[in-house]
Design a protein around this motif. Structure first.
Motif, PDB file in Angstrom:
ATOM      1  N   ALA A   1     -39.785  21.654 -16.536  1.00  0.00           N
ATOM      2  CA  ALA A   1     -38.623  21.424 -17.409  1.00  0.00           C
ATOM      3  C   ALA A   1     -37.859  22.727 -17.655  1.00  0.00           C
ATOM      4  CB  ALA A   1     -39.071  20.801 -18.734  1.00  0.00           C
ATOM      5  N   ARG A   2     -38.584  23.814 -17.892  1.00  0.00           N
ATOM      6  CA  ARG A   2     -37.922  25.105 -18.125  1.00  0.00           C
ATOM      7  C   ARG A   2     -37.216  25.596 -16.866  1.00  0.00           C
ATOM      8  NH1 ARG A   2     -41.837  28.356 -22.500  1.00  0.00           N
ATOM      9  NH2 ARG A   2     -40.064  29.772 -22.792  1.00  0.00           N
ATOM     10  N   ALA A   3     -37.828  25.341 -15.716  1.00  0.00           N
ATOM     11  CA  ALA A   3     -37.214  25.755 -14.443  1.00  0.00           C
ATOM     12  C   ALA A   3     -35.933  24.964 -14.169  1.00  0.00           C
ATOM     13  CB  ALA A   3     -38.212  25.572 -13.299  1.00  0.00           C
ATOM     14  N   VAL A   4     -35.962  23.660 -14.447  1.00  0.00           N
ATOM     15  CA  VAL A   4     -34.761  22.828 -14.260  1.00  0.00           C
ATOM     16  C   VAL A   4     -33.654  23.293 -15.210  1.00  0.00           C
ATOM     17  CG1 VAL A   4     -33.802  20.502 -14.573  1.00  0.00           C
ATOM     18  CG2 VAL A   4     -35.951  20.793 -13.339  1.00  0.00           C
ATOM     19  N   ALA A   5     -34.026  23.563 -16.468  1.00  0.00           N
ATOM     20  CA  ALA A   5     -33.033  24.026 -17.452  1.00  0.00           C
ATOM     21  C   ALA A   5     -32.387  25.332 -17.004  1.00  0.00           C
ATOM     22  CB  ALA A   5     -33.689  24.198 -18.822  1.00  0.00           C
ATOM     23  N   GLN A   6     -33.191  26.233 -16.447  1.00  0.00           N
ATOM     24  CA  GLN A   6     -32.647  27.512 -15.977  1.00  0.00           C
ATOM     25  C   GLN A   6     -31.706  27.292 -14.783  1.00  0.00           C
ATOM     26  OE1 GLN A   6     -35.271  30.750 -16.375  1.00  0.00           O
ATOM     27  NE2 GLN A   6     -34.173  32.093 -14.978  1.00  0.00           N
ATOM     28  N   LYS A   7     -32.046  26.341 -13.916  1.00  0.00           N
ATOM     29  CA  LYS A   7     -31.168  26.016 -12.782  1.00  0.00           C
ATOM     30  C   LYS A   7     -29.823  25.484 -13.279  1.00  0.00           C
ATOM     31  CE  LYS A   7     -30.845  23.360  -8.493  1.00  0.00           C
ATOM     32  NZ  LYS A   7     -31.477  22.416  -7.554  1.00  0.00           N
ATOM     33  N   VAL A   8     -29.863  24.645 -14.315  1.00  0.00           N
ATOM     34  CA  VAL A   8     -28.633  24.091 -14.905  1.00  0.00           C
ATOM     35  C   VAL A   8     -27.784  25.227 -15.480  1.00  0.00           C
ATOM     36  CG1 VAL A   8     -27.710  22.585 -16.718  1.00  0.00           C
ATOM     37  CG2 VAL A   8     -29.690  21.856 -15.388  1.00  0.00           C
ATOM     38  N   SER A   9     -28.439  26.145 -16.188  1.00  0.00           N
ATOM     39  CA  SER A   9     -27.756  27.292 -16.781  1.00  0.00           C
ATOM     40  C   SER A   9     -27.050  28.123 -15.705  1.00  0.00           C
ATOM     41  CB  SER A   9     -28.767  28.157 -17.542  1.00  0.00           C
ATOM     42  OG  SER A   9     -28.281  29.456 -17.741  1.00  0.00           O
ATOM     43  N   GLU A  10     -27.753  28.384 -14.615  1.00  0.00           N
ATOM     44  CA  GLU A  10     -27.165  29.178 -13.524  1.00  0.00           C
ATOM     45  C   GLU A  10     -25.972  28.455 -12.906  1.00  0.00           C
ATOM     46  OE1 GLU A  10     -30.569  29.736 -11.041  1.00  0.00           O
ATOM     47  OE2 GLU A  10     -31.468  31.189 -12.423  1.00  0.00           O
ATOM     48  N   ALA A  11     -26.091  27.122 -12.766  1.00  0.00           N
ATOM     49  CA  ALA A  11     -25.000  26.348 -12.163  1.00  0.00           C
ATOM     50  C   ALA A  11     -23.732  26.416 -13.025  1.00  0.00           C
ATOM     51  CB  ALA A  11     -25.434  24.895 -11.978  1.00  0.00           C
ATOM     52  N   PHE A  12     -23.901  26.304 -14.341  1.00  0.00           N
ATOM     53  CA  PHE A  12     -22.742  26.341 -15.243  1.00  0.00           C
ATOM     54  C   PHE A  12     -22.223  27.764 -15.490  1.00  0.00           C
ATOM     55  CE2 PHE A  12     -24.087  22.056 -16.871  1.00  0.00           C
ATOM     56  CZ  PHE A  12     -22.869  21.418 -16.684  1.00  0.00           C
ATOM     57  N   GLU A  13     -23.056  28.761 -15.164  1.00  0.00           N
ATOM     58  CA  GLU A  13     -22.702  30.164 -15.432  1.00  0.00           C
ATOM     59  C   GLU A  13     -22.256  30.347 -16.888  1.00  0.00           C
ATOM     60  OE1 GLU A  13     -19.666  30.930 -12.486  1.00  0.00           O
ATOM     61  OE2 GLU A  13     -21.144  31.594 -11.021  1.00  0.00           O
ATOM     62  N   HIS A  14     -22.944  29.668 -17.783  1.00  0.00           N
ATOM     63  CA  HIS A  14     -22.554  29.720 -19.196  1.00  0.00           C
ATOM     64  C   HIS A  14     -22.981  31.052 -19.807  1.00  0.00           C
ATOM     65  CE1 HIS A  14     -26.314  29.423 -21.604  1.00  0.00           C
ATOM     66  NE2 HIS A  14     -26.790  29.205 -20.405  1.00  0.00           N
ATOM     67  N   VAL A  15     -22.341  31.397 -20.900  1.00  0.00           N
ATOM     68  CA  VAL A  15     -22.766  32.534 -21.724  1.00  0.00           C
ATOM     69  C   VAL A  15     -22.929  32.011 -23.146  1.00  0.00           C
ATOM     70  CG1 VAL A  15     -22.047  34.726 -22.757  1.00  0.00           C
ATOM     71  CG2 VAL A  15     -21.732  34.338 -20.307  1.00  0.00           C
ATOM     72  N   GLY A  16     -24.047  32.367 -23.766  1.00  0.00           N
ATOM     73  CA  GLY A  16     -24.379  31.843 -25.087  1.00  0.00           C
ATOM     74  C   GLY A  16     -25.602  30.961 -24.955  1.00  0.00           C
ATOM     75  N   LEU A  17     -25.619  29.861 -25.706  1.00  0.00           N
ATOM     76  CA  LEU A  17     -26.729  28.911 -25.613  1.00  0.00           C
ATOM     77  C   LEU A  17     -26.301  27.677 -24.843  1.00  0.00           C
ATOM     78  CD1 LEU A  17     -28.550  28.694 -29.062  1.00  0.00           C
ATOM     79  CD2 LEU A  17     -28.961  30.256 -27.173  1.00  0.00           C
ATOM     80  N   LEU A  18     -27.235  27.114 -24.096  1.00  0.00           N
ATOM     81  CA  LEU A  18     -27.037  25.826 -23.441  1.00  0.00           C
ATOM     82  C   LEU A  18     -28.259  24.976 -23.739  1.00  0.00           C
ATOM     83  CD1 LEU A  18     -24.998  24.433 -21.388  1.00  0.00           C
ATOM     84  CD2 LEU A  18     -26.723  24.933 -19.652  1.00  0.00           C
ATOM     85  N   ALA A  19     -28.049  23.864 -24.454  1.00  0.00           N
ATOM     86  CA  ALA A  19     -29.143  22.935 -24.735  1.00  0.00           C
ATOM     87  C   ALA A  19     -29.155  21.886 -23.627  1.00  0.00           C
ATOM     88  CB  ALA A  19     -28.935  22.268 -26.091  1.00  0.00           C
ATOM     89  N   VAL A  20     -30.277  21.791 -22.919  1.00  0.00           N
ATOM     90  CA  VAL A  20     -30.392  20.870 -21.787  1.00  0.00           C
ATOM     91  C   VAL A  20     -31.332  19.728 -22.186  1.00  0.00           C
ATOM     92  CG1 VAL A  20     -30.928  20.647 -19.327  1.00  0.00           C
ATOM     93  CG2 VAL A  20     -30.095  22.842 -20.224  1.00  0.00           C
ATOM     94  N   GLU A  21     -30.771  18.514 -22.308  1.00  0.00           N
ATOM     95  CA  GLU A  21     -31.565  17.333 -22.662  1.00  0.00           C
ATOM     96  C   GLU A  21     -32.038  16.651 -21.383  1.00  0.00           C
ATOM     97  OE1 GLU A  21     -29.955  14.749 -25.708  1.00  0.00           O
ATOM     98  OE2 GLU A  21     -28.587  16.333 -26.347  1.00  0.00           O
ATOM     99  N   MET A  22     -33.317  16.258 -21.364  1.00  0.00           N
ATOM    100  CA  MET A  22     -33.927  15.756 -20.130  1.00  0.00           C
ATOM    101  C   MET A  22     -34.837  14.567 -20.390  1.00  0.00           C
ATOM    102  SD  MET A  22     -34.997  19.450 -18.529  1.00  0.00           S
ATOM    103  CE  MET A  22     -35.364  20.278 -20.033  1.00  0.00           C
ATOM    104  N   PHE A  23     -35.089  13.804 -19.330  1.00  0.00           N
ATOM    105  CA  PHE A  23     -36.103  12.750 -19.346  1.00  0.00           C
ATOM    106  C   PHE A  23     -37.299  13.201 -18.515  1.00  0.00           C
ATOM    107  CE2 PHE A  23     -32.066  10.177 -19.447  1.00  0.00           C
ATOM    108  CZ  PHE A  23     -32.170   9.779 -20.778  1.00  0.00           C
TER     109      PHE A  23
END
Length: 386
Positions: free
Chosen positions: A236-258
């Motif tokens: 789950a943490r690895a998927v969240a980090q992949k999402v963060s990299e894809a969005f290239e966001h700065v700040g916080l990104l809350a990733v909701e998952m199943f």
């Protein structure tokens, strides 16, 4: 490095709700000047910022003129004018997360398509421009029941999402762009908060587990750490980090998952800001999510995301039978319990299921904390005066 502390530096926050108010706990701690824009003159942020302005967050000129007063701009709600953010960025005003990141997230259909393009696991879906197109698919058998309907824009706190079990229910839905998503049998709903700085430092918080209210489609309890196996948490943490990299966001990104029955992780949706699933961190973490958001957008070193202790967050929502001037019953009773901290957001009017506050319960033993959370939920009442 820019001197943010006790200086002329100004941080702007678009949105003055409870997330902004809790962010201001930490700007106060560091003596960072804050400017807040919100449509309501009774916004929770008003009592704690240096400068408050009432105005429409979707109005181009309002956001543009507000943004020109500050050095760095952030937001606590996604419903803001993206074109104004783009114009401010072109003028050299730093906006975190960026307008480009927000634009991909504001519309759920665009967000889901983005996951497909970036090879991020998500539930199968189809986008419809009008409700009549979805109705036609159901009538022809191209779309089988049940499925999850989501409004492409404007949904929050359980609004804009419905499980469609029969065709008749479609007639009640708004005629607007939407998504029909396959229903995935899942074990758990999880979330991971990712922090990222402009310099590229990234940290993830522990996985949290979300328990939902059976009828309100709102999170009732957030449990950290999630009661899942280590290999699932790592995934789950690895998927969240992949999402963060894809969005290239700065700040916080809350990733909701199943978490599926087969222990696969599917991304549901994201929020580019502090999030309900991170409120436990105020009492339970070494660095709470609001301080971490500030560290990230100001390009300061990120803090330790580990938990000091197990934490559970209980949402305080308005009683379903009450609307009007708010009264909190039995706060004194829950404050007698060990490890219990209430947070009241400062909204004067309660409505059915409106988020009015939250309570954190901390305990070395997460199962003990969960029992206390149940007691808290049973005791406290958010009602109106009469």
């Amino acid at each position: 490095m820019i001197n943010y502390f006790s200086s002329d530096f100004k941080l702007g926050i678009l949105g003055g709700g409870q997330l902004g108010k809790m962010m201001l706990y930490d700007t106060r701690k560091y003596d960072i000047q804050t400017y807040v824009l919100d449509p309501s003159d009774e916004a929770p942020c008003k009592i704690a910022c240096n400068y408050f302005e009432q105005g429409d967050l979707m109005d181009y000129e309002t956001v543009l003129n507000f943004g020109r007063k500050v050095d760095v701009l952030t937001f606590e709600i996604e419903g803001v004018n993206v074109e104004a953010l783009k114009a401010l960025e072109a003028e050299g005003i730093k906006t975190f997360p960026s307008a480009a990141t927000l634009e991909k997230i504001q519309n759920k259909a665009v967000q889901k398509q983005f996951y497909t393009e970036k090879d991020i696991p998500t539930a199968p879906f189809k986008t419809y421009q009008k409700i009549e197109n979805l109705i036609a698919d159901v009538e022809s058998g191209a779309r089988s029941l049940p499925f999850v309907w989501k409004s492409a824009t404007g949904g929050y706190d359980g609004k804009g999402v419905s499980v469609i079990k029969e065709a008749e229910a479609l007639k009640e839905l708004p005629d607007a762009e939407c998504i029909a998503e396959e229903m995935i049998p899942f074990k758990n709903e999880l979330a991971v908060i990712v922090a990222r700085t402009p310099s590229g430092e990234v940290k993830t918080y522990p996985v949290v587990e979300m328990e939902f209210h059976p009828t309100a489609n709102q999170v009732e309890y957030v449990i950290c750490p999630a009661r899942i196996e280590d290999h699932v948490a790592e995934k789950a943490r690895a998927v969240a980090q992949k999402v963060s990299e894809a969005f290239e966001h700065v700040g916080l990104l809350a990733v909701e998952m199943f978490q599926t029955k087969e222990d696969e992780i599917l991304v549901n949706e994201v929020a580019p800001r502090p999030h309900n699933s991170g409120h436990y961190s105020i009492e339970a973490s070494y660095t709470n999510q609001f301080e971490q958001h500030l560290r990230a957008i100001l390009d300061l070193p990120l803090g330790n995301t580990d938990s000091k202790v197990g934490g559970i967050m209980v949402n305080l929502v308005g009683d379903k039978d009450h609307e009007g001037e708010v009264v909190y019953e039995n706060i004194d009773k829950i404050m007698k319990m060990d490890g219990v901290t209430p947070h009241i957001y400062g909204k004067k009017i309660t409505r059915p299921f409106r988020k009015m506050g939250h309570v954190t319960i901390v305990n070395e033993n997460i199962d003990e904390a969960r029992k206390v959370a149940e007691q808290v939920k049973g005791e406290i009442k958010v009602i109106s005066r009469s």
